[in-house]
Motif scaffolding. Structure first.
Motif, PDB file in Angstrom:
ATOM      1  N   MET A  39      44.383 -61.187 -59.530  1.00 13.67           N
ATOM      2  CA  MET A  39      44.102 -62.394 -60.301  1.00 13.67           C
ATOM      3  C   MET A  39      42.734 -62.968 -59.935  1.00 13.67           C
ATOM      4  N   THR A  40      42.014 -63.422 -60.947  1.00 11.56           N
ATOM      5  CA  THR A  40      40.692 -64.002 -60.755  1.00 11.56           C
ATOM      6  C   THR A  40      40.661 -65.363 -61.424  1.00 11.56           C
ATOM      7  N   ALA A  46      34.459 -75.900 -56.628  1.00  9.77           N
ATOM      8  CA  ALA A  46      35.423 -75.398 -55.641  1.00  9.77           C
ATOM      9  C   ALA A  46      36.856 -75.881 -55.858  1.00  9.77           C
ATOM     10  N   THR A  47      37.033 -76.982 -56.553  1.00 17.72           N
ATOM     11  CA  THR A  47      38.393 -77.529 -56.701  1.00 17.72           C
ATOM     12  C   THR A  47      38.871 -77.631 -58.144  1.00 17.72           C
ATOM     13  N   HIS A  48      38.104 -77.146 -59.102  1.00 17.61           N
ATOM     14  CA  HIS A  48      38.475 -77.301 -60.507  1.00 17.61           C
ATOM     15  C   HIS A  48      38.454 -75.969 -61.269  1.00 17.61           C
ATOM     16  N   PRO A  49      39.588 -75.254 -61.276  1.00 20.54           N
ATOM     17  CA  PRO A  49      39.646 -74.032 -62.086  1.00 20.54           C
ATOM     18  C   PRO A  49      39.677 -74.389 -63.568  1.00 20.54           C
ATOM     19  N   VAL A  50      39.063 -73.540 -64.380  1.00 24.12           N
ATOM     20  CA  VAL A  50      39.100 -73.743 -65.823  1.00 24.12           C
ATOM     21  C   VAL A  50      39.954 -72.683 -66.516  1.00 24.12           C
ATOM     22  N   ILE A  51      40.050 -71.503 -65.923  1.00 27.20           N
ATOM     23  CA  ILE A  51      40.891 -70.446 -66.491  1.00 27.20           C
ATOM     24  C   ILE A  51      41.167 -69.403 -65.405  1.00 27.20           C
ATOM     25  N   THR A  52      42.378 -68.891 -65.412  1.00 25.44           N
ATOM     26  CA  THR A  52      42.779 -67.862 -64.461  1.00 25.44           C
ATOM     27  C   THR A  52      43.152 -66.602 -65.232  1.00 25.44           C
ATOM     28  N   VAL A  53      42.520 -65.494 -64.879  1.00 25.87           N
ATOM     29  CA  VAL A  53      42.833 -64.200 -65.481  1.00 25.87           C
ATOM     30  C   VAL A  53      43.923 -63.567 -64.619  1.00 25.87           C
ATOM     31  N   LEU A  54      45.109 -63.445 -65.202  1.00 28.92           N
ATOM     32  CA  LEU A  54      46.263 -62.956 -64.449  1.00 28.92           C
ATOM     33  C   LEU A  54      46.308 -61.435 -64.352  1.00 28.92           C
ATOM     34  N   GLY A  55      45.772 -60.775 -65.341  1.00 27.56           N
ATOM     35  CA  GLY A  55      45.791 -59.319 -65.304  1.00 27.56           C
ATOM     36  C   GLY A  55      45.481 -58.715 -66.659  1.00 27.56           C
ATOM     37  N   VAL A  56      45.269 -57.407 -66.639  1.00 28.12           N
ATOM     38  CA  VAL A  56      44.962 -56.638 -67.840  1.00 28.12           C
ATOM     39  C   VAL A  56      45.895 -55.435 -67.852  1.00 28.12           C
ATOM     40  N   ARG A  57      46.443 -55.148 -69.010  1.00 30.56           N
ATOM     41  CA  ARG A  57      47.242 -53.924 -69.119  1.00 30.56           C
ATOM     42  C   ARG A  57      46.997 -53.259 -70.464  1.00 30.56           C
ATOM     43  N   ARG A  58      47.039 -51.955 -70.444  1.00 33.85           N
ATOM     44  CA  ARG A  58      46.860 -51.168 -71.666  1.00 33.85           C
ATOM     45  C   ARG A  58      48.178 -51.155 -72.423  1.00 33.85           C
ATOM     46  N   TRP A  80      43.927 -53.466 -75.021  1.00 37.38           N
ATOM     47  CA  TRP A  80      44.051 -53.980 -73.658  1.00 37.38           C
ATOM     48  C   TRP A  80      44.431 -55.449 -73.740  1.00 37.38           C
ATOM     49  N   TRP A  81      45.597 -55.759 -73.179  1.00 37.14           N
ATOM     50  CA  TRP A  81      46.210 -57.080 -73.232  1.00 37.14           C
ATOM     51  C   TRP A  81      45.791 -57.834 -71.971  1.00 37.14           C
ATOM     52  N   VAL A  82      45.173 -58.994 -72.157  1.00 37.17           N
ATOM     53  CA  VAL A  82      44.710 -59.815 -71.042  1.00 37.17           C
ATOM     54  C   VAL A  82      45.499 -61.120 -71.049  1.00 37.17           C
ATOM     55  N   ASP A  83      46.225 -61.393 -69.970  1.00 40.05           N
ATOM     56  CA  ASP A  83      46.949 -62.651 -69.807  1.00 40.05           C
ATOM     57  C   ASP A  83      46.088 -63.619 -69.015  1.00 40.05           C
TER      58      ASP A  83
END
Length: 115
Positions: A39-40, A46-58, A80-83
């Motif tokens: 996860m990225t 440093a304290t304010h995420p705007v979006i988290t990439v949970l994963g990618v799957r074909r 490729w499905w990106v959550d």
């Protein structure tokens, strides 16, 4: 409760590719890995995420896309499905906007859930 955003990419992508496309929205943002895993998180600071990439799957079956996202447009497979998830509020809205813009660079369809 976070908002879910799904990217359906027509070509192969990895989490890093998605994060780089999201960063094009605002060059002051940064990226950090979560728990040394796949996860990225893209953050405005440093304290304010705007979006988290949970994963990618074909995905090789359009039936699977239709089952999970019945309103998704017809697309060829493989894809490729990106959550991803965004927080509620202004930071999350910036994340949604970045995802919509990134979909153009990634040759993807962006689906914002709950809209």
């Amino acid at each position: 409760m976070p908002r879910e955003v799904t990217l359906l990419c027509r070509g192969p992508v990895e989490v890093r590719d998605v994060a780089e496309a999201l960063l094009l929205h605002d060059d002051s943002w940064g990226v950090r890995a979560l728990d040394d895993g796949p996860m990225t998180q893209v953050c405005r600071d440093a304290t304010h995420p705007v979006i988290t990439v949970l994963g990618v799957r074909r995905v090789d079956s359009l039936d699977e896309v239709t089952r999970l996202l019945p309103d998704a447009p017809a697309m060829s497979v493989p894809l490729w499905w990106v959550d991803t998830v965004t927080p509620l509020g202004a930071d999350g809205e910036a994340g949604v906007t970045a995802a919509l813009e990134a979909s153009l660079d990634l040759d993807a369809v962006c689906i914002v859930h709950g809209d």
